[in-house]
Design an enzyme around this catalytic site. Structure first.
Site, PDB file in Angstrom:
ATOM      1  N   ASN A  58      42.523  37.049  44.053  1.00 34.06           N
ATOM      2  CA  ASN A  58      43.366  36.746  45.312  1.00 34.06           C
ATOM      3  C   ASN A  58      43.664  37.492  45.974  1.00 34.06           C
ATOM      4  O   ASN A  58      43.618  37.834  45.661  1.00 34.06           O
ATOM      5  CB  ASN A  58      43.846  35.267  44.740  1.00 34.06           C
ATOM      6  CG  ASN A  58      45.054  35.796  43.956  1.00 34.06           C
ATOM      7  OD1 ASN A  58      45.419  36.755  43.337  1.00 34.06           O
ATOM      8  ND2 ASN A  58      46.210  35.464  44.380  1.00 34.06           N
ATOM      9  N   GLU A 115      45.570  38.205  49.082  1.00 33.63           N
ATOM     10  CA  GLU A 115      46.800  37.365  50.215  1.00 33.63           C
ATOM     11  C   GLU A 115      46.827  38.028  51.819  1.00 33.63           C
ATOM     12  O   GLU A 115      46.239  38.730  51.864  1.00 33.63           O
ATOM     13  CB  GLU A 115      48.151  37.473  49.426  1.00 33.63           C
ATOM     14  CG  GLU A 115      48.458  36.554  48.240  1.00 33.63           C
ATOM     15  CD  GLU A 115      49.315  36.298  47.940  1.00 33.63           C
ATOM     16  OE1 GLU A 115      50.572  36.272  47.740  1.00 33.63           O
ATOM     17  OE2 GLU A 115      49.184  34.916  47.293  1.00 33.63           O
ATOM     18  N   GLU A 155      38.500  32.403  43.178  1.00 33.72           N
ATOM     19  CA  GLU A 155      37.133  31.853  43.296  1.00 33.72           C
ATOM     20  C   GLU A 155      36.708  31.529  44.225  1.00 33.72           C
ATOM     21  O   GLU A 155      35.057  31.658  44.328  1.00 33.72           O
ATOM     22  CB  GLU A 155      38.055  29.758  43.309  1.00 33.72           C
ATOM     23  CG  GLU A 155      38.980  29.957  42.125  1.00 33.72           C
ATOM     24  CD  GLU A 155      40.038  29.681  41.821  1.00 33.72           C
ATOM     25  OE1 GLU A 155      40.658  30.708  42.657  1.00 33.72           O
ATOM     26  OE2 GLU A 155      40.459  28.399  41.308  1.00 33.72           O
ATOM     27  N   CYS A 208      41.835  24.706  43.580  1.00 31.92           N
ATOM     28  CA  CYS A 208      42.674  24.210  44.220  1.00 31.92           C
ATOM     29  C   CYS A 208      41.104  23.213  45.224  1.00 31.92           C
ATOM     30  O   CYS A 208      40.379  23.990  44.647  1.00 31.92           O
ATOM     31  CB  CYS A 208      42.971  25.029  45.735  1.00 31.92           C
ATOM     32  SG  CYS A 208      42.285  25.784  47.069  1.00 31.92           S
ATOM     33  N   CYS A 230      38.486  25.336  47.152  1.00 30.50           N
ATOM     34  CA  CYS A 230      37.683  25.997  46.589  1.00 30.50           C
ATOM     35  C   CYS A 230      36.543  25.220  45.085  1.00 30.50           C
ATOM     36  O   CYS A 230      36.011  24.883  45.468  1.00 30.50           O
ATOM     37  CB  CYS A 230      38.836  27.263  45.238  1.00 30.50           C
ATOM     38  SG  CYS A 230      39.300  28.418  46.292  1.00 30.50           S
TER      39      CYS A 230
END
Ligand code: THU
Length: 129
Positions: A45, A47, A58, A87, A90
């Protein structure tokens, strides 16, 4: 070609999470997606101070693969600070290329857990193409 095992793929996801850029949430995520022809693409990830620009691990792994010309996938392994499934955003992106993708992770006790993408997102949005 030697086949990559589920545990090898999970280990690659765990290592990818070490590169997570998550100064805001502190939630580290790594993904490793295995293509049907045996290639692995990892992601973490990433951010951003403008929170909504954050990209999940993902999607990073998926987009790395697609940008390298790979569009057929067999398995996605996920590792996170706390066990999670992808999520909704994704799942929708993964459904575009692999509606029946196997998704694996390590559960609370370190045991391997598995879902199918169609089970996690039973009514994905598709357009005729
Ligand atoms: N995140 C992922 O990378 N994958 C998921 O499946 C859930 C959430 C990231 C996004 C954000 O950086 C942090 O985890 C907290 O939501």
């Amino acid at each position: 070609m030697s086949r990559i095992s589920d545990s090898e793929l999970l280990e690659m996801a765990r290592k990818a999470a070490l590169r997570a850029y998550a100064p805001y949430s502190g939630f580290l995520v790594g993904a490793a997606i295995l293509s049907r022809d045996g290639q692995v693409f990892t992601g973490c990830n990433v951010e951003n101070a403008s929170f909504s620009l954050t990209t999940c691990a993902e999607r990073v792994s998926l987009f790395k693969a697609v940008s390298e010309g790979v569009q057929e996938f067999a398995v996605l392994a996920l590792w996170a600070s706390e066990p999670t499934w992808p999520c909704g955003a994704c799942l929708q992106c993964l459904a575009e290329f692999a509606p029946d993708l196997r998704i694996i992770r390590l559960g609370e006790q370190g045991e391997m857990e598995e879902r199918n993408l169609s089970g996690l997102l039973p009514s994905a949005f598709y357009l005729e193409r």
